[in-house]
Structures are given as C-alpha cells and as structure tokens.
Design an enzyme around this catalytic site. Structure first.
Site, PDB file in Angstrom:
ATOM      1  N   PHE A 127       0.865  -1.185   0.000  1.00  0.00           N
ATOM      2  CA  PHE A 127       0.000   0.000   0.000  1.00  0.00           C
ATOM      3  C   PHE A 127       0.897   1.228   0.000  1.00  0.00           C
ATOM      4  CE2 PHE A 127      -2.346   3.525   1.773  1.00  0.00           C
ATOM      5  CZ  PHE A 127      -3.561   3.448   1.116  1.00  0.00           C
ATOM      6  N   ASP A 214       9.452   2.674   1.431  1.00  0.00           N
ATOM      7  CA  ASP A 214       8.296   3.420   1.913  1.00  0.00           C
ATOM      8  C   ASP A 214       8.175   3.158   3.416  1.00  0.00           C
ATOM      9  OD1 ASP A 214       5.771   4.152   2.781  1.00  0.00           O
ATOM     10  OD2 ASP A 214       4.706   3.288   1.070  1.00  0.00           O
ATOM     11  N   LYS A 243       3.162  10.294   8.330  1.00  0.00           N
ATOM     12  CA  LYS A 243       2.434   9.876   9.524  1.00  0.00           C
ATOM     13  C   LYS A 243       3.014  10.417  10.829  1.00  0.00           C
ATOM     14  CE  LYS A 243       0.018   5.861   7.621  1.00  0.00           C
ATOM     15  NZ  LYS A 243      -1.337   6.372   7.772  1.00  0.00           N
TER      16      LYS A 243
END
Length: 387
Positions: A127, A214, A243
């Site tokens: 993702f 990532d 985040k």
C-alpha cells in the site's frame, strides 16, 4: 444529512479532545487509543512540546512560499539527515505525496540513463497511497477498482521471493527502481525478511537500480528504531516517511542519498504547502521528544509486552493464528475475518483497527506506559477470546 462525501464508513463516535494515550468523545467517555490515528500521533494527544512548538510558530509565521528560504524546513532536513544518513530531503503534505515524489524521482533517474519507459518493481500486498500513481503501485485490487486506467510503469512481484527479482532483472531492461514497505501495514502487518531486503539491495547495486523504501508508517520510532531498515545492515537510496513525523500536522518527506540525491533540480517537483514553517516546527518538536523521552527503546519494550500478553491470555486453543510486527506496529491474525471487532472494541473503550480482513492491527502511541500497554493487550485478548 452530512455535507461530507461518504468516502469513509465512519464509526458512531466523535472525539472532542485527547490527553496522552486517551481520547474523549463528545459525551465525555474515555477511550484508550490503540491506533494513533493510524500511526500518526506517536507522542499521544496534546503533547506539550508539540503544542508549544505549534503555538510559538503560529505566533510568528505559518506559511511562506518555497520560493524563499524557510528556516525550520532547513533545520528539519538537517535533523532527518542526521537520523537517517540521507543527504537531501523534499517535503510534501502526506505519505502519498512523499511516494509520488519518489516515483517521479525514479522515472527522472531512468530517463537520465536513457530508459524511455522506466519501470519500478513493487510488491504484492503493498500500500503506497491513493493518488493515481501510488494507487497503481499499491498491490490491492479492491482499492484500485473503478479508477482505471491505472498508471503504467510498475512491475509487480511477490514479497520475500528473491528469485522473482532475479527473473525480472534478467528479463526487463526498463526497470530502474525497487519500491517496498519494510513492513506492509495495510497488507496485514507483513514483514519483509531482512535477508530478502539485503539481497534486493545487492541486486539494485548490480543493476544500477534505486532501492526505495516506503517508511510512511514504519518510520519515526514506530518499530523501535528511527526507521525499520536501520537494523538490517543496509541503506536505501530513497526513503519516504510521513504519519508520525508531525504527530498530527500534515507533513511528508522524500529523502535521498548518493546519485539519487542529485536527480531533482529546480522545476522538477514542488508543493505549495510542503514544508511550511508550522509543520516543520511541529516535526522538529517530535524529533526532540523522541530523543529526550528515549522512545525508541521504549517502543520496542512496550511492543514485546503487548504481544506477549495477548499471546499468553488468548492461548493456543483460541482463534489467534499468528502475531507479528516490530515495536509498536503489531498484527494479530485470526482464523476468520473479524471486522466486527472494531465496533466491539469501541464499545469497550478501545480504539483498534482490522486490516486485511482478519488481522487486528495495533499502533498505539510510543508514549504508552506499562499499565496502559497491559490494559490495551488485556482488552484485545478479551475481544479475541469472546469470538
């Protein structure tokens, strides 16, 4: 009827404020936050250092265009270089934007090497975001459906299968980069084997590919290191994060070293809001707090406590099939789909997440203490046991 587009199946609760690892709803009920806004509020809610930094910076300057120098942005880039070993940094507003920057960087890198249609290897179950390019890189057909035509230029491979990477290297001369999450969060908290990633690093060196990680979700102390790759004896060429970097303010970063750090020049990429003074001041306060409160080792310890407690209390005869993850990024796979546990947890005063259908994902704040970690683990074990 709400004026919001219904892009989320929202739970029937609205929070009014938070304090540390707890959130409070508009009815005054308290909840133990085992999700951190999906790995965002690593320092918990209303952290005094971050609050003060935001307040102080807002009193001075919230926004200035990237056409000019931005002091906090320069400071943050230096701090991130110090904890990662990267050399250059681009700031956007989210993890998806950070990954978009990495994808553009890889394509520009490929064109500079004479590759007409540069391709990037991505993994099944990955993702990387919901923009068109990051959606195309994502290995989840469910969230791609309806948004075709997808962006081309991605070659998909199974994770932890180094022979598949060798096969692609031998048969696809257009590949210029490899992009993966060290631990796939949305995919079910699935960790890539360190030996696999080390072997990929070697292939990237042999082929002249960029190795891009990532760490949008795994970064900023979540796994017990600043970044998950840092105990694997290699470094990527490109590193993305977001985040937990801002503890709730929108910021993402794409970092690079070596040749990758020289790819972008003026006009190649940009962001109106990216790296503005306010968000950079918040991120600097986050780094300060992680260091001052020694949260890296603490996250590792609390993660072990939560994992051991749940495994022990559920036992071998329960529906728990596997537990996995590192630090405070934990997944507990059950022998059945369990989406109903999110509402049941909410009713019990706990905030959790279920991903990949059958995996309870826990991402509590890094500041969680031993009694709170035990409370969270015991509550989750009880939910599992009641299935």
């Amino acid at each position: 009827m709400s004026a919001l587009m219904p892009t989320y199946a929202r739970l029937p609760v609205t929070f009014s404020h938070g304090e540390g690892v707890y959130l409070f709803d508009t009815e005054g009920r308290r909840y133990l936050d085992g999700l951190s806004g999906i790995a965002v509020t690593g320092l918990g809610h209303a952290h005094p250092g971050v609050t003060a930094a935001i307040r102080d910076q807002a009193d001075k300057l919230v926004h200035a265009s990237n056409l000019y120098g931005i002091g906090p942005q320069e400071q943050l880039a230096e701090r991130l270089a110090g904890v990662t070993g990267m050399e250059k940094c681009f700031f956007g507003n989210s993890g998806a934007e950070a990954n978009e920057a990495a994808i553009k960087l890889a394509r520009l890198y490929g064109h500079s090497r004479g590759v007409e249609k540069p391709a990037i290897i991505v993994l099944e179950g990955a993702f990387h975001g919901r923009t068109l390019a990051t959606l195309s890189a994502t290995g989840n057909r469910k969230i791609q459906a309806g948004f075709e035509p997808l962006v081309s230029g991605f070659v998909r491979a199974p994770g932890n299968d180094i022979e598949a990477i060798h096969h692609i290297a031998a048969n696809n001369p257009d590949v210029v980069a490899f992009l993966a999450e060290p631990i796939q969060g949305e995919g079910g908290v699935n960790e890539l084997d360190p030996g696999y990633l080390q072997a990929v690093r070697a292939i990237c060196d042999e082929q002249g590919w960029l190795m891009m990680l990532d760490e949008v979700q795994t970064g900023n102390g979540r796994t017990g290191n600043w970044f998950a790759y840092q105990d694997m004896n290699f470094s990527p060429d490109v590193l993305t994060t977001a985040k937990g970097l801002g503890n709730g303010v929108p910021i993402g970063a794409c970092m690079a070293r070596g040749e990758a750090a020289t790819v972008f020049g003026p006009g190649h990429h940009g962001s109106t809001y990216g790296g503005n003074p306010l968000v950079c001041a918040a991120a600097l306060a986050v780094i300060d707090a992680i260091e001052a409160q020694q949260l890296l080792g603490h996250a590792a310890q609390m993660g072990k406590l939560i994992r051991t407690t749940i495994e022990t209390q559920v036992g071998d005869s329960g529906p728990l099939v596997a537990s996995r993850g590192r630090g405070l990024m934990l997944g507990f796979q059950l022998d059945r789909d369990c989406p109903e546990l999110v509402q049941r947890a909410l009713d019990a005063g706990l905030l959790i997440n279920v991903t990949a259908g059958n995996t309870i994902r826990l991402l509590p704040p890094l500041v969680i203490n031993e009694s709170q970690a035990t409370e969270l683990a015991t509550g989750v074990a009880r939910l599992i046991g009641d299935l």
